[in-house]
Write a protein that holds these residues in place. Structure first.
Motif: not given
Length: 167
Positions: A160-161, A163-165
């Motif tokens: 998730a981290v 993908r946010r980046r």
């Protein structure tokens, strides 16, 4: 190398890693895990989609080499022979030994290498420790066993981290 469990990029399928993307990253050697990355473990032979993707990489001047922890040398050997690609078996990921050996065999340094895999604590960690581009794919065939389901649930926050980046 700084310690990180965050992959550089997360994709749903291996085919989303295109030659254009790899060229943008300066990659000429793509190391890849086999089981659950390029095919479910229960699939004995590569399918045509995988063959086509590898041919596309080759046409673009990108070498693919399998780097696997698989204990069955026979499975990796036969799968790779079918594909006509080299492999580094019993790689010992998250150790960097297998990745370094594969890079040496290909004559490519870490700045031009990426590692594609489905597991955070083996593939991504080995890639990050080796200083190569860490690419993560959702498991081909999905998480099947209870342990795989737990493992992939534990990986979710790290993905998730990433993908946010990726934006």
């Amino acid at each position: 190398m700084p310690f990180s469990l965050i992959p550089h990029r997360v994709v749903d399928r291996y085919a989303e890693i295109t030659p254009a993307y790899l060229h943008e990253q300066g990659v000429t050697l793509l190391l890849s895990d086999l089981d659950f990355t390029l095919a479910p473990k229960c699939v004995a032979r590569p399918d045509q989609a995988l063959r086509d993707w590898i041919a596309e990489l080759e046409r673009a001047g990108i070498t693919l080499m399998i780097v696997s922890n698989n204990r069955s040398g026979r499975r990796v050997r036969e799968f790779c022979a079918d594909l006509g690609v080299a492999y580094q078996g019993r790689a010992g990921k998250p150790s960097t030994r297998g990745l370094r050996s594969a890079m040496a065999r290909a004559g490519v340094d870490r700045s031009a290498t990426a590692m594609l895999g489905d597991k955070l604590l083996t593939d991504v960690l080995a890639a990050r420790r080796a200083g190569v581009l860490a690419l993560m794919v959702e498991p081909a065939g999905g998480a099947v066993t209870p342990w795989q389901k737990v493992l992939h649930a534990l990986q979710a926050p790290f993905k998730a981290v990433c993908r946010r980046r990726q934006g």
